[in-house]
Design a protein around this motif. Structure first.
Motif, PDB file in Angstrom:
ATOM      1  N   GLU A  45       0.817  -1.226   0.000  1.00 29.50           N
ATOM      2  CA  GLU A  45       0.000   0.000   0.000  1.00 29.50           C
ATOM      3  C   GLU A  45       0.844   1.266   0.000  1.00 29.50           C
ATOM      4  O   GLU A  45       0.699   2.144   0.845  1.00 29.50           O
ATOM      5  N   LEU A  46       1.708   1.369  -0.978  1.00 31.07           N
ATOM      6  CA  LEU A  46       2.504   2.583  -1.175  1.00 31.07           C
ATOM      7  C   LEU A  46       1.900   3.438  -2.287  1.00 31.07           C
ATOM      8  O   LEU A  46       1.428   2.910  -3.295  1.00 31.07           O
ATOM      9  N   ASP A  47       1.941   4.744  -2.100  1.00 32.88           N
ATOM     10  CA  ASP A  47       1.528   5.696  -3.134  1.00 32.88           C
ATOM     11  C   ASP A  47       2.748   6.233  -3.861  1.00 32.88           C
ATOM     12  O   ASP A  47       3.780   6.507  -3.242  1.00 32.88           O
ATOM     13  N   VAL A  48       2.610   6.393  -5.157  1.00 30.37           N
ATOM     14  CA  VAL A  48       3.650   7.029  -5.963  1.00 30.37           C
ATOM     15  C   VAL A  48       2.983   8.062  -6.858  1.00 30.37           C
ATOM     16  O   VAL A  48       2.205   7.722  -7.751  1.00 30.37           O
ATOM     17  N   GLY A  49       3.251   9.335  -6.595  1.00 34.18           N
ATOM     18  CA  GLY A  49       2.725  10.407  -7.436  1.00 34.18           C
ATOM     19  C   GLY A  49       1.243  10.668  -7.302  1.00 34.18           C
ATOM     20  O   GLY A  49       0.627  11.221  -8.228  1.00 34.18           O
ATOM     21  N   LEU A  50       0.657  10.332  -6.170  1.00 35.56           N
ATOM     22  CA  LEU A  50      -0.782  10.547  -5.977  1.00 35.56           C
ATOM     23  C   LEU A  50      -1.046  11.838  -5.201  1.00 35.56           C
ATOM     24  O   LEU A  50      -0.363  12.131  -4.213  1.00 35.56           O
ATOM     25  N   THR A  51      -2.055  12.563  -5.645  1.00 35.25           N
ATOM     26  CA  THR A  51      -2.380  13.850  -5.030  1.00 35.25           C
ATOM     27  C   THR A  51      -2.679  13.703  -3.549  1.00 35.25           C
ATOM     28  O   THR A  51      -2.292  14.554  -2.735  1.00 35.25           O
ATOM     29  N   ARG A  52      -3.361  12.629  -3.169  1.00 36.01           N
ATOM     30  CA  ARG A  52      -3.792  12.469  -1.774  1.00 36.01           C
ATOM     31  C   ARG A  52      -2.631  12.405  -0.792  1.00 36.01           C
ATOM     32  O   ARG A  52      -2.803  12.661   0.405  1.00 36.01           O
ATOM     33  N   THR A  53      -1.443  12.062  -1.303  1.00 30.30           N
ATOM     34  CA  THR A  53      -0.272  11.986  -0.421  1.00 30.30           C
ATOM     35  C   THR A  53       0.866  12.889  -0.920  1.00 30.30           C
ATOM     36  O   THR A  53       2.047  12.568  -0.780  1.00 30.30           O
ATOM     37  N   GLY A  54       0.493  14.004  -1.513  1.00 35.05           N
ATOM     38  CA  GLY A  54       1.481  15.018  -1.867  1.00 35.05           C
ATOM     39  C   GLY A  54       2.291  14.753  -3.106  1.00 35.05           C
ATOM     40  O   GLY A  54       3.335  15.383  -3.322  1.00 35.05           O
ATOM     41  N   CYS A  55       1.843  13.804  -3.947  1.00 37.11           N
ATOM     42  CA  CYS A  55       2.488  13.505  -5.228  1.00 37.11           C
ATOM     43  C   CYS A  55       3.930  13.013  -5.090  1.00 37.11           C
ATOM     44  O   CYS A  55       4.721  13.134  -6.032  1.00 37.11           O
ATOM     45  N   GLY A  81      -1.075   8.765 -10.978  1.00 35.64           N
ATOM     46  CA  GLY A  81      -0.159   8.129 -10.042  1.00 35.64           C
ATOM     47  C   GLY A  81      -0.307   6.615 -10.004  1.00 35.64           C
ATOM     48  O   GLY A  81      -1.032   6.016 -10.802  1.00 35.64           O
ATOM     49  N   ARG A  82       0.413   6.016  -9.059  1.00 33.67           N
ATOM     50  CA  ARG A  82       0.421   4.557  -8.928  1.00 33.67           C
ATOM     51  C   ARG A  82       0.313   4.167  -7.452  1.00 33.67           C
ATOM     52  O   ARG A  82       0.634   4.953  -6.562  1.00 33.67           O
ATOM     53  N   TYR A  83      -0.107   2.916  -7.246  1.00 31.57           N
ATOM     54  CA  TYR A  83      -0.322   2.386  -5.897  1.00 31.57           C
ATOM     55  C   TYR A  83       0.066   0.927  -5.920  1.00 31.57           C
ATOM     56  O   TYR A  83      -0.358   0.182  -6.809  1.00 31.57           O
ATOM     57  N   GLY A  84       0.917   0.510  -4.968  1.00 29.56           N
ATOM     58  CA  GLY A  84       1.332  -0.889  -5.032  1.00 29.56           C
ATOM     59  C   GLY A  84       2.290  -1.286  -3.933  1.00 29.56           C
ATOM     60  O   GLY A  84       2.259  -0.748  -2.817  1.00 29.56           O
TER      61      GLY A  84
END
Length: 254
Positions: A45-55, A81-84
């Protein structure tokens, strides 16, 4: 003759680095990991480049803070962005395979990431995954991971570790299925040590985060932090397994 190779591996669902206090703090996650000194880390559950976590690229940020090699695999593409999932390591790693697992349209796509770690002159296969929310989907996903593309592949030579957020407890089909070829590390603890629960982090009562190991690996200890920082940082607590690679003939049975 060289002695046994000792190492530690952590599995940790970081919930996009958004804690139970609602704060998005990747550095808090990195601090908790650093405090346990793992050699290999499987993150879900990592965010990469997502607005919800500051990109930001959370995988790169955490790996950089810990001075570790890393590989990231997006299970899901959201907007731009990506999530994975990711695997971090203090030792050199080589990507072997990354791909999706059978998923339904109404559920977030699931995936797995497989790397080979050069561990002090020994090679170890590590697969990190995050399984689905429904029992039927988890059954299908676990069978896929046990099949010829993953754990059943000729490339997946022992020693092997499968870890991640399985969304399944001991006694489930998933746990039983993986236990056909591997062993739940917490069930290999010496003495009368009791397995540690990881979810929910505030007051954990379920074991859904697992590390499964092949028989070439001896488990020394398992640790789950219970500090307030760890309880706040994610909805899961991390599980750390300290182990070693056996020398000489492989023992059978536990």
């Amino acid at each position: 003759m060289p002695g046994p190779v000792r190492f530690s591996i952590m599995t940790y669902n970081v919930h996009s680095c958004i804690g139970n206090d609602g704060k998005n703090l990747p550095m808090r996650i990195a601090k908790i990991i650093a405090g346990m000194h793992p050699d290999i880390v499987a993150l879900q559950e990592l965010d990469v480049g997502l607005t919800r976590t500051g990109c930001v690229d959370q995988a790169e940020l955490i790996a950089g803070e810990l001075d570790m090699y890393f590989q990231f695999h997006p299970s899901l593409f959201i907007q731009s962005g990506r999530y994975g999932n990711a695997i971090l390591s203090r030792y050199p790693i080589r990507p072997v395979k990354a791909g999706g697992l059978p998923s339904r349209r109404k559920e977030p796509r699931r995936g797995a990431l497989w790397v080979e770690v050069d561990l002090k002159g020994r090679t170890i296969q590590v697969i990190n995954t995050h399984l689905g929310l429904t029992p039927a989907r988890r059954r299908t996903q676990s069978r896929t991971l046990m099949g010829p593309e993953w754990l059943g592949s000729e490339k997946c030579t022992p020693p092997v570790i499968l870890c991640g957020d399985m969304n399944a407890t001991p006694g489930s089909y998933v746990h039983y299925n993986f236990s056909q070829n591997l062993t739940d590390a917490q069930l290999l603890l010496p003495g009368n040590a009791r397995p540690r629960r990881t979810w929910p982090s505030i007051s954990p009562f379920l074991r859904v985060d697992h590390v499964f190991v092949s028989r070439e690996i001896t488990v020394r200890t398992c640790r789950v932090p219970r500090s307030m920082d760890a309880r706040m940082a994610s909805d899961h607590l991390p599980l750390l397994v300290e182990a070693q690679l056996r020398d000489g003939p492989v023992m059978t049975g536990h």
